[in-house]
Design a protein around this motif. Structure first.
Motif, PDB file in Angstrom:
ATOM      1  N   UNK A 183     -26.350 -25.391  36.584  1.00  0.00           N
ATOM      2  CA  UNK A 183     -27.552 -26.798  36.847  1.00  0.00           C
ATOM      3  C   UNK A 183     -28.988 -26.537  38.262  1.00  0.00           C
ATOM      4  N   UNK A 184     -30.133 -26.818  37.832  1.00  0.00           N
ATOM      5  CA  UNK A 184     -31.002 -26.591  38.955  1.00  0.00           C
ATOM      6  C   UNK A 184     -32.069 -27.486  38.371  1.00  0.00           C
ATOM      7  N   UNK A 185     -32.920 -27.980  39.098  1.00  0.00           N
ATOM      8  CA  UNK A 185     -34.813 -28.878  39.247  1.00  0.00           C
ATOM      9  C   UNK A 185     -34.924 -27.207  38.333  1.00  0.00           C
ATOM     10  N   UNK A 186     -35.815 -28.004  37.649  1.00  0.00           N
ATOM     11  CA  UNK A 186     -36.985 -27.329  36.913  1.00  0.00           C
ATOM     12  C   UNK A 186     -38.463 -26.484  37.844  1.00  0.00           C
TER      13      UNK A 186
ATOM     14  N   UNK B  56     -31.879  -6.367  43.125  1.00  0.00           N
ATOM     15  CA  UNK B  56     -30.621  -7.631  43.304  1.00  0.00           C
ATOM     16  C   UNK B  56     -32.045  -9.185  44.185  1.00  0.00           C
ATOM     17  N   UNK B  57     -32.141 -10.260  44.014  1.00  0.00           N
ATOM     18  CA  UNK B  57     -32.975 -10.790  44.558  1.00  0.00           C
ATOM     19  C   UNK B  57     -33.779 -11.278  43.918  1.00  0.00           C
ATOM     20  N   UNK B  58     -35.273 -10.191  42.996  1.00  0.00           N
ATOM     21  CA  UNK B  58     -35.721 -10.443  43.045  1.00  0.00           C
ATOM     22  C   UNK B  58     -36.121 -11.642  42.038  1.00  0.00           C
ATOM     23  N   UNK B  59     -37.483 -12.330  41.905  1.00  0.00           N
ATOM     24  CA  UNK B  59     -37.190 -13.414  41.044  1.00  0.00           C
ATOM     25  C   UNK B  59     -37.879 -12.962  40.045  1.00  0.00           C
ATOM     26  N   UNK B  60     -37.248 -13.221  38.569  1.00  0.00           N
ATOM     27  CA  UNK B  60     -37.943 -13.217  37.537  1.00  0.00           C
ATOM     28  C   UNK B  60     -38.373 -13.977  36.813  1.00  0.00           C
ATOM     29  N   UNK B  61     -38.063 -14.817  37.421  1.00  0.00           N
ATOM     30  CA  UNK B  61     -38.682 -16.182  36.347  1.00  0.00           C
ATOM     31  C   UNK B  61     -38.240 -18.227  36.995  1.00  0.00           C
ATOM     32  N   UNK B  62     -38.285 -18.962  36.086  1.00  0.00           N
ATOM     33  CA  UNK B  62     -38.069 -19.728  37.101  1.00  0.00           C
ATOM     34  C   UNK B  62     -37.073 -20.983  35.773  1.00  0.00           C
ATOM     35  N   UNK B  63     -36.440 -22.093  36.243  1.00  0.00           N
ATOM     36  CA  UNK B  63     -35.832 -22.472  35.972  1.00  0.00           C
ATOM     37  C   UNK B  63     -36.032 -23.722  35.209  1.00  0.00           C
ATOM     38  N   UNK B  64     -36.157 -23.912  33.728  1.00  0.00           N
ATOM     39  CA  UNK B  64     -37.000 -24.432  33.086  1.00  0.00           C
ATOM     40  C   UNK B  64     -35.919 -25.211  32.170  1.00  0.00           C
TER      41      UNK B  64
ATOM     42  N   UNK C 299     -30.365 -30.121  29.204  1.00  0.00           N
ATOM     43  CA  UNK C 299     -31.059 -30.220  30.709  1.00  0.00           C
ATOM     44  C   UNK C 299     -31.502 -29.695  31.956  1.00  0.00           C
ATOM     45  N   UNK C 300     -32.037 -29.253  32.488  1.00  0.00           N
ATOM     46  CA  UNK C 300     -32.932 -27.810  33.390  1.00  0.00           C
ATOM     47  C   UNK C 300     -31.644 -27.207  33.876  1.00  0.00           C
ATOM     48  N   UNK C 301     -31.491 -26.366  32.845  1.00  0.00           N
ATOM     49  CA  UNK C 301     -30.361 -24.999  33.894  1.00  0.00           C
ATOM     50  C   UNK C 301     -30.525 -23.539  33.425  1.00  0.00           C
ATOM     51  N   UNK C 302     -30.182 -22.907  34.229  1.00  0.00           N
ATOM     52  CA  UNK C 302     -30.202 -21.435  33.499  1.00  0.00           C
ATOM     53  C   UNK C 302     -28.576 -21.165  32.874  1.00  0.00           C
ATOM     54  N   UNK C 303     -28.761 -20.761  31.500  1.00  0.00           N
ATOM     55  CA  UNK C 303     -27.515 -19.416  31.167  1.00  0.00           C
ATOM     56  C   UNK C 303     -27.671 -18.206  31.492  1.00  0.00           C
ATOM     57  N   UNK C 304     -26.606 -17.888  32.361  1.00  0.00           N
ATOM     58  CA  UNK C 304     -26.493 -16.611  32.774  1.00  0.00           C
ATOM     59  C   UNK C 304     -25.522 -16.012  31.795  1.00  0.00           C
ATOM     60  N   UNK C 305     -25.648 -14.939  31.378  1.00  0.00           N
ATOM     61  CA  UNK C 305     -24.669 -13.667  30.529  1.00  0.00           C
ATOM     62  C   UNK C 305     -24.905 -12.455  30.685  1.00  0.00           C
ATOM     63  N   UNK C 306     -23.317 -12.676  31.326  1.00  0.00           N
ATOM     64  CA  UNK C 306     -23.454 -11.560  31.801  1.00  0.00           C
ATOM     65  C   UNK C 306     -22.307 -10.331  30.822  1.00  0.00           C
TER      66      UNK C 306
ATOM     67  N   UNK D 166     -33.482 -19.647  28.809  1.00  0.00           N
ATOM     68  CA  UNK D 166     -34.262 -21.464  28.535  1.00  0.00           C
ATOM     69  C   UNK D 166     -35.158 -21.010  30.355  1.00  0.00           C
ATOM     70  N   UNK D 167     -35.870 -19.812  30.482  1.00  0.00           N
ATOM     71  CA  UNK D 167     -36.806 -20.700  31.519  1.00  0.00           C
ATOM     72  C   UNK D 167     -37.646 -21.172  31.091  1.00  0.00           C
ATOM     73  N   UNK D 168     -38.567 -21.576  32.266  1.00  0.00           N
ATOM     74  CA  UNK D 168     -39.735 -22.346  32.300  1.00  0.00           C
ATOM     75  C   UNK D 168     -40.675 -21.487  31.588  1.00  0.00           C
ATOM     76  N   UNK D 169     -40.969 -20.596  32.845  1.00  0.00           N
ATOM     77  CA  UNK D 169     -41.640 -18.685  32.458  1.00  0.00           C
ATOM     78  C   UNK D 169     -41.221 -17.936  33.478  1.00  0.00           C
ATOM     79  N   UNK D 170     -41.565 -16.863  32.722  1.00  0.00           N
ATOM     80  CA  UNK D 170     -40.619 -15.503  32.825  1.00  0.00           C
ATOM     81  C   UNK D 170     -41.759 -15.180  33.945  1.00  0.00           C
ATOM     82  N   UNK D 171     -41.441 -14.138  34.223  1.00  0.00           N
ATOM     83  CA  UNK D 171     -41.903 -13.100  36.153  1.00  0.00           C
ATOM     84  C   UNK D 171     -41.527 -11.549  35.856  1.00  0.00           C
ATOM     85  N   UNK D 172     -41.174 -11.144  34.696  1.00  0.00           N
ATOM     86  CA  UNK D 172     -40.722 -10.232  34.048  1.00  0.00           C
ATOM     87  C   UNK D 172     -41.173  -9.488  33.101  1.00  0.00           C
TER      88      UNK D 172
END
Ligand SMILES: [Zn+2]
Length: 444
Positions: free
Chosen positions: A296-299, A352-360, A367-374, A338-344
């Motif tokens: 969970x993280x802010x949009x 590693x560490x590059x921004x690929x999108x924003x929480x949405x 609620x605002x979160x990123x579901x991370x699948x591995x 569940x990204x608000x916007x993608x950047x990839x």
């Protein structure tokens, strides 16, 4: 020589005379004004910026305002539309004048006469870059950069409470702490559990634009961190210059980084863990396995690629919403939902560490979160239960190069002394005990 001096003196009288005329109308602070201006006249300083001697122009600086356009700015400064059109046409291969951004600074160099006609338009899209559209004689445009200066510095510190405090006491940039905690030692030292007496030495570079604008710590070249009396060396080394991969390695060429970040977002909390037996009330408590980990993280919070890899999917679909999937190697893939916007983009290589999108909150989410699948070998697994691989080890051929490369740097690092050690050598133990809490040295 003499003639030149006479001419200078002559000029000075002329200027003083002009000032005197001016002062009849200005009246205030006559004496100081004359003195100050005379001082300036005696020592005409050449002010060079953007490759121009600014003394030759009337310099008008401003920022792009809402509704401003290249044409309007020039028109306000008495240039007619046929010429504006001509200038824009000739400049367009270098710079599209429609791309002026609100808030960015621009400078007009104008003729030093009563007409004050603009001769040159300079636009600064960033602190470093600038675009010159010169219409002094013929029209030409070019892009350039301000001169950058890197200054190497060293610092040492002893932890009494936490690293930020130690840095702060010396007026050092907190970026040094972030870099050490997040980029260099994130996998070897837990910075939330530093011990009193832990200490460090660091060789880093500060970056300046135009000699004067300090833009912060540019990079850490090498560091030494003593945690619980155990030494951790770190040396910055470029392993792939085309992909721009820079890593930190130990004195034995071991990569200090793990292949995966612990989380795709900073400052988040895990709101739902990987759970194959999850039961959800709205589904009548039926088992609805959750194969992802929710952070969970802010949009709008940036989502980072947890490892180097190539983007294999980037789209919006059903319950996933906006999502990105990355293949890291033959074994591992990760996915971010569940990204608000993608950047990839598909096919793009990300580090590693590059921004690929924003929480949405796109797709199926409460609620605002990123579901991370591995994914491991095509199966979704719990990243927290994995023994994550070490980052790519250095190749054998590169290792020889690396060990050679770090030799002088390690020597440089070892030659930086902690102040308390210097005191000990001077045999003043009583003083050392009293002062050691605050002993911090700064060697520039
Ligand atoms: Zn989820």
């Amino acid at each position: 020589m003499d003639r030149e001096r006479n001419r200078n003196v002559g000029n000075r009288y002329l200027i003083i005379a002009l000032i005197a005329i001016c002062l009849f109308s200005c009246k205030e602070n006559e004496k100081t004004a004359v003195e100050e201006i005379v001082a300036v006249v005696e020592k005409p300083e050449e002010i060079v910026e953007f490759g121009f001697n600014l003394n030759n122009y009337i310099v008008k600086r401003d920022t792009i305002k809402k509704g401003d356009s290249f044409g309007e700015i020039l028109e306000r400064n008495h240039i007619g539309y046929p010429q504006i059109f001509n200038i824009a046409e000739k400049a367009k291969d270098t710079f599209d004048i429609r791309r002026l951004q609100v808030g960015k600074p621009y400078t007009l160099l104008c003729s030093k006469d009563s007409l004050e006609r603009p001769k040159c338009f300079i636009y600064q899209p960033s602190l470093e870059e600038y675009v010159v559209i010169n219409f002094q004689d013929s029209i030409h445009a070019y892009k350039s950069r301000k001169p950058i200066k890197y200054i190497e510095k060293t610092a040492t510190g002893v932890i009494t409470n936490n690293i930020s405090e130690t840095l702060d006491e010396q007026g050092l940039s907190p970026r040094l702490a972030y870099k050490m905690a997040d980029d260099i030692y994130a996998w070897t030292i837990d910075f939330r559990r530093l011990q009193k007496g832990d200490r460090f030495k660091v060789i880093y570079t500060d970056k300046y634009i135009d000699d004067t604008i300090y833009t912060g710590v540019h990079n850490i070249k090498a560091a030494y961190f003593e945690h619980n009396k155990e030494p951790f060396y770190a040396f910055e080394f470029t392993t792939d210059s085309t992909k721009g991969i820079i890593d930190y390695f130990s004195e034995e060429a071991k990569n200090l980084r793990r292949a995966f970040l612990k989380a795709p977002v900073k400052f988040s909390r895990v709101s739902s863990r990987y759970n194959l037996k999850r039961r959800i009330a709205v589904y009548g408590f039926k088992v609805r396995p959750h194969k992802g980990t929710d952070f969970a993280a802010p949009i709008g919070t940036p989502i980072m690629a947890t490892a180097n890899g190539t983007v294999t999917e980037s789209r919006r679909r059903g319950g996933n919403g906006n999502y990105v999937k990355i293949r890291h190697n033959a074994t591992y893939e990760t996915q971010y939902l569940h990204m608000k916007k993608r950047k990839a983009k598909v096919g793009q290589f990300v580090k590693q560490g590059d921004v690929i999108g924003w929480v949405g909150m796109t797709g199926n989410t409460g609620g605002p979160h990123v579901c991370y699948r591995f994914w491991k070998n095509g199966k979704q697994v719990d990243p927290f239960k994995q023994k994550l691989p070490e980052a790519k080890p250095i190749s054998d051929s590169l290792k020889i190069k690396y060990l050679d490369f770090i030799q002088p740097i390690k020597k440089q690092l070892d030659n930086i002394h902690f102040l308390e050690d210097v005191f000990e050598e001077q045999n003043q133990p009583e003083q050392v005990i009293k002062q050691s809490d605050n002993l911090i040295s700064l060697n520039n």
